[in-house]
Design an enzyme around this catalytic site. Structure first.
Site, mmCIF file in Angstrom:
data_model
loop_
_atom_site.group_PDB
_atom_site.id
_atom_site.type_symbol
_atom_site.label_atom_id
_atom_site.label_comp_id
_atom_site.label_asym_id
_atom_site.label_seq_id
_atom_site.Cartn_x
_atom_site.Cartn_y
_atom_site.Cartn_z
ATOM 1 C CG HIS A 129 -1.300 6.833 0.705
ATOM 2 N ND1 HIS A 129 -0.051 6.101 1.243
ATOM 3 C CD2 HIS A 129 -1.615 6.294 -0.554
ATOM 4 C CE1 HIS A 129 0.338 5.206 0.047
ATOM 5 N NE2 HIS A 129 -0.331 5.316 -0.559
ATOM 6 C CG ASP A 159 0.686 5.831 4.551
ATOM 7 O OD1 ASP A 159 -0.356 6.141 4.668
ATOM 8 O OD2 ASP A 159 1.342 5.617 3.666
ATOM 9 C CG ASN A 232 2.953 -2.479 -5.881
ATOM 10 O OD1 ASN A 232 3.526 -2.481 -6.912
ATOM 11 N ND2 ASN A 232 2.288 -3.918 -5.641
ATOM 12 C CB SER A 233 -0.101 2.273 -1.685
ATOM 13 O OG SER A 233 0.664 3.162 -2.392
ATOM 14 C CB THR A 249 4.253 2.886 2.408
ATOM 15 O OG1 THR A 249 3.551 4.046 2.634
ATOM 16 C CG2 THR A 249 5.763 3.324 2.380
ATOM 17 C CB ALA A 250 6.432 5.630 -0.685
ATOM 18 C CG LEU A 252 12.231 7.403 -2.463
ATOM 19 C CD1 LEU A 252 13.507 7.313 -1.544
ATOM 20 C CD2 LEU A 252 11.396 8.391 -2.072
#
Length: 480
Positions: A129, A159, A232-233, A249-250, A252
């Site tokens: 992404h 991803d 940070n991804s 990656t993500a 929450l």
């Protein structure tokens, strides 16, 4: 003499006034000066304790030596995408003559992180992404060098993306065995949150094998409370030995990613990333997935009772495709799969997720409940096609190609197939099919994925109707 509460109120007002009148840099300076002033006045605020430099002659532990080795391998990834601007006045000849330099396109830029995993070949691992739809990708190294990157391949479902930079004197991070991670292990996240370069946060592993999160594709995440924020991804999650255990990656956050970190960060395990990279290099930038070749549904209490099962968990086999790995293994309709290679399978989604993470040819030991009894069946995953030509299914679909639904959409609750391409002037185009259409249902029969869609055309329907989603609209389309 002023009373103590008045002094504290004046001090707070002065600090706030400085904040309102100055920028962020001045604020930081004022906070440092205020801290020194407060420390010098123990009558107002007691001095804070600090860690000693050494205990019993032993220096206090520090992450600095490890980070000095690792941080040069974490890079900033900048992408640019040219987007055509839709201007309703641009089609007006009078307007174009009055404003000949009206912009017809704009450039979108985004910033993420990446990790050098091979210093000799210049391989950089990042998130799909981060570089998705980019027309230009550049990398900024820790030493300030800026380099144009070459796209080698990516996998949207996990991803993971791989790019290459033409540079020497690079530093790489060795990949650890992420399967050895345990809840409670210390980890460090390195990246470029909010565009800030070379930022380090630390925490512990909060969970491993995390899945079931809507909209995030195939899932086997490491969960950590190390701060992971926008930017940070693609960055590194390392252990205390400076080895790569995951790709950030993500995060929450029910209030959105821009609300900041709340201690729920997700990273792609290094073992999974390594498998994807191997496939990208071997298969010209794409990942070929394996499938058992069956359809399942999540076991419900009613079905469990009907099958004589005391436990309501697992994936019930509802269909087995001829010539599939499932058929060769002897799976039958009504079987309930409760584990694969020792990993619990609690639902149809869990089985699908597990399948998607395994390479083609992976042998599986499936724990099955059949007629109230337990048995173990041996199966192997067979390669599933990347796309299927519509002409091979039905002449009315000639010119269209169909592919598996992206896992991010599948995990969000959709099922079906997506139209990958439509040839201009073809029969499919004349029937108003468009690339990106999601086919949910068809009069040919029931299906949930590409294999089921193929199988549904074993008998050509007299009237072919497709239920599709296009953008935010859903409707039925009669295919002539």
């Amino acid at each position: 003499m002023r009373p103590l509460p008045t002094l504290i109120a004046l001090a707070a007002a002065a600090a706030f006034g400085g904040f309102a009148a100055t920028g962020l840099t001045t604020l930081i300076d004022q906070r440092a000066q205020a801290a020194a002033a407060v420390t010098a006045a123990p009558a107002l605020v007691p001095a804070m304790g600090s860690l000693p430099a050494a205990v019993d002659g032993q220096a206090m532990p520090s992450l600095a030596p490890m980070l000095q080795r690792v941080m040069p391998a974490v890079v900033s990834v900048n992408t640019k995408q040219v987007v055509r601007v839709r201007n309703p006045f641009a089609d007006d000849p009078f307007f174009r003559r009055m404003f000949p330099n009206i912009p017809q396109e704009r450039i979108n830029e985004s910033l993420g992180s990446g990790v050098i995993i091979d210093a000799v070949n210049g391989y950089v691992l990042t998130n799909h992404h981060v570089i998705e739809n980019a027309d230009d990708v550049s990398v900024t190294l820790a030493d300030g060098r800026q380099l144009k990157a070459e796209f080698l391949g990516s996998d949207a479902d996990t991803d993971v993306a791989l790019i290459r930079i033409p540079a020497d004197k690079l530093t790489a991070i060795p990949l650890a065995n992420s399967g050895a991670l345990n809840v409670g292990d210390f980890v460090v996240a390195i990246g470029n949150p909010f565009g800030l370069s070379q930022t380090v946060t630390s925490g512990i592993v909060s969970a491993v094998g995390r899945s079931g999160i809507r909209g995030l594709g195939l899932q086997n995440f490491i969960q950590t409370d190390a701060s992971i924020n926008p930017g940070n991804s693609g960055g590194a999650l390392v252990n205390l030995q400076g080895q790569l255990v995951g790709i950030n990656t993500a995060s929450l956050n029910p209030q959105g990613s821009m609300a900041g970190n709340i201690g729920l960060g997700l990273a792609i395990p290094s073992n999974l990333a390594r498998d994807v990279v191997d496939q990208l290099l071997k298969n010209n930038g794409v990942v070929i997935r394996g499938t058992l070749g069956l359809e399942t549904q999540t076991l419900t209490p009613q079905v469990a009772q009907g099958l004589g099962l005391g436990e309501t968990r697992g994936a019930v086999v509802t269909r087995v495709y001829a010539g599939s790995g499932a058929a060769a293994a002897g799976l039958k309709t009504g079987d309930v799969i409760v584990a694969a290679n020792g990993q619990r399978i609690d639902s149809a989604e869990a089985l699908h997720n597990y399948e998607g993470l395994q390479p083609v040819g992976t042998p599986l030991a499936l724990e099955v409940r059949r007629d109230g009894k337990s048995l173990t069946l041996r199966a192997a995953l067979k390669a599933q096609p990347g796309a299927v030509a519509g002409a091979s299914l039905d002449p009315r679909l000639t010119g269209a190609s169909f592919a598996e639904l992206p896992e991010a959409q599948r995990s969000a609750g959709l099922s079906g197939v997506v139209i990958k391409d439509v040839a201009r002037g073809s029969r499919a185009a004349q029937n108003r099919l468009q690339p990106g259409d999601i086919v949910l249902e068809a009069s040919s029969g029931e299906f949930t994925d590409l294999a089921g869609f193929q199988a549904s055309f074993a008998r050509k329907p007299q009237q072919l109707v497709l239920q599709i989603i296009r953008g935010n609209a859903r409707g039925n389309l009669l295919v002539q």
